[in-house]
Design an enzyme around this catalytic site. Sequence first.
Site, short mmCIF file in Angstrom:
data_model
loop_
_atom_site.label_atom_id
_atom_site.label_comp_id
_atom_site.label_asym_id
_atom_site.label_seq_id
_atom_site.Cartn_x
_atom_site.Cartn_y
_atom_site.Cartn_z
N ASP A 207 4.56 -9.96 -5.84
CA ASP A 207 3.52 -11.05 -5.83
C ASP A 207 3.23 -11.62 -4.74
OD1 ASP A 207 2.03 -9.94 -8.26
OD2 ASP A 207 3.03 -11.76 -9.48
N GLU B 12 2.53 -3.50 -4.50
CA GLU B 12 3.12 -2.31 -4.79
C GLU B 12 4.06 -1.79 -3.61
OE1 GLU B 12 3.56 -1.24 -7.66
OE2 GLU B 12 1.76 -2.24 -8.65
#
Length: 637
Positions: free
Chosen positions: A549, A486
């Site tokens: 990711d 995030e």
Amino acid sequence: MSQNKTTATQDFYEYVNHDWLEEAIIPGDKPAINSFAFLAEKIEELLMHDVKKIATGEIKIDSKELQAFKDFYQLVSDGKTRDSIGVAPLITRLARINNLHSIGDWAKQMPDWILSGYPCPFTIDVNSDMKQADTYGIYLSPTSLILPDTTYYTDEHPNKEELLAVYKKMMLELFALIGFNTEYAETIVDDTIAFDQTLVPFMKSAEESADYAKAYNPRTLNDIKDYHPLLQLEQVFGTLLHQDPKTIIVTEPVYFENLQKMITHDTFNQMKHWMISAYVRSFSSILTEDFRQTASQYNLALSGAAEHISQEKHYFYLATGQFDQVIGNYYAHHYFGKAAKDDVQEMVEQMIQIYQNRLTKNTWLDDKTKEKAILKLSTLGIHVGYPEKIPDIYSLYQTVSKQDGGTLIDNVEKFERLTREYYFNRYLQKVDRNEWEMSADTVNAYYHPQYNVIVFPAAILQAPFYDFNQSRSANYGGIGAVIAHEISHAFDNNGAKFDEFGNLNNWWSDADLTHFEALTKQMIDQFDDIPFGNGKTNGTLTVSENIADAGGLSCALEAAQLEKDYNPAELFENWARIWRQKAQEQYTDLLLAIDVHAPTKLRANLQVKNLDAFHELYQTTEQDPMYLAPEKRISIW
């Protein structure tokens, strides 16, 4: 358990998840089972049990919002009354669409039409202004299509005709339940599909929409008026906002520049029939049980789920969907511990420090860009567990109970109108950066580029993502990587276009931006055109999530390496574990077309290939499928 013959260097995802993949069963009413859905099922069971006790008074009410939820749930779960009322309320409301005689007739009542929730070929909503993120602006966007994406409308798409056939069959059955004769129903459905297809050439695909900065296209009121003079859109905005807006943000200009081609005197009846179909579907969850089950046929075909959800689950979803943050707040305060909140908060702060160190040592950013990146990171808002308070909108939801003459339909309509009025009244008001857009009982997390905040609801802070009882390295492979994922969104191909205030603003030097775009292209290529399901992956559609990711896992690895009990195998294996999934074929195909996330197996396998530590641990060689040459390993952040 069957013997796992796959090695870590052949297929890491299969190596870690082999037994689970063989034994896991997709629930009949779900399109897939995965780590997120598994946790969601557990929370769902827990809350369904508690909601019943709230409804019967066994659990005491401690807020007016929870009381309104209790009254609403009692209306939702009163299937007997709903069946006795039948479809009469829908027939009454359809008369308003049938009574339209011209575009001008429709335009005169459009402000109330929108507030009342009637279908329209476009949507008007209030959200933070991308270039003035502390203030709410007004947005004009296209409606949604029948099929999931514009790519489904090509003649070569294998599911197009089948899905449209299911849709037509479902709508004819719904119209039969309403009492329409077959010939009239056929005309409505054929016109609905025809009108829907006239919108397709002017709408963006999921891939095109993935670059969301391109949705910022400010226009003047005169520009909006010119889109379709007969609709009197300038008066519509003035009435809804109680003032004339200086700027309207148009998300897809091509669509609105062609609005006069789509809405004409010749297509008006087609559009009316499209509205009727859309309105009938919108009532599918609040009428009779027969109506609900009939109306779910299309979604079942689209997702591949084998059966309808039960009535009991339907009642739960419908009621908690209306009061999601009320129930999320209840869940967090009853089932989320302070120790976990503090521990995760510490992990977040540690990840931010690691990111700051990485930015400081970065070799390809110039000093000015680096300074702006670190500033953005230093102003990042952190929300863990649950919000300090739920949004004010929930205090407006006062349910009129059955005892006081209330019905489910009347309450739903009242709540929806209140919600629309509430958001329109926010226009030009200041944004509350602390307001959550996800309830605390949601198994997920998010970064909001216009608020520059990261949010980790209580529900995701459980195994396999996070557990006091699993090693610190395993936790870094789970929630640690999610946290850093995030944070990475602040610097992905979308988030990097917004500054520390959340404003759409280029803070990069030309050279740095060119270098970043080259790295982004590498990530696109790594995930592009890989055979999966019945199709191939789209690296452009999924690039922002893949960048996140990559940053998330590499930062989590660095944090774990600082621990005394660092165990790389536990970190990598839990990373693969959180992405395990079994899905119906149709659902896999759907996600390939519209999901900005890569298939979970590829998220697990391709990202570890980019890390030297993985290859060192498992001693990969050039002969191994999991091997990736050092010069091809991508590192952005």
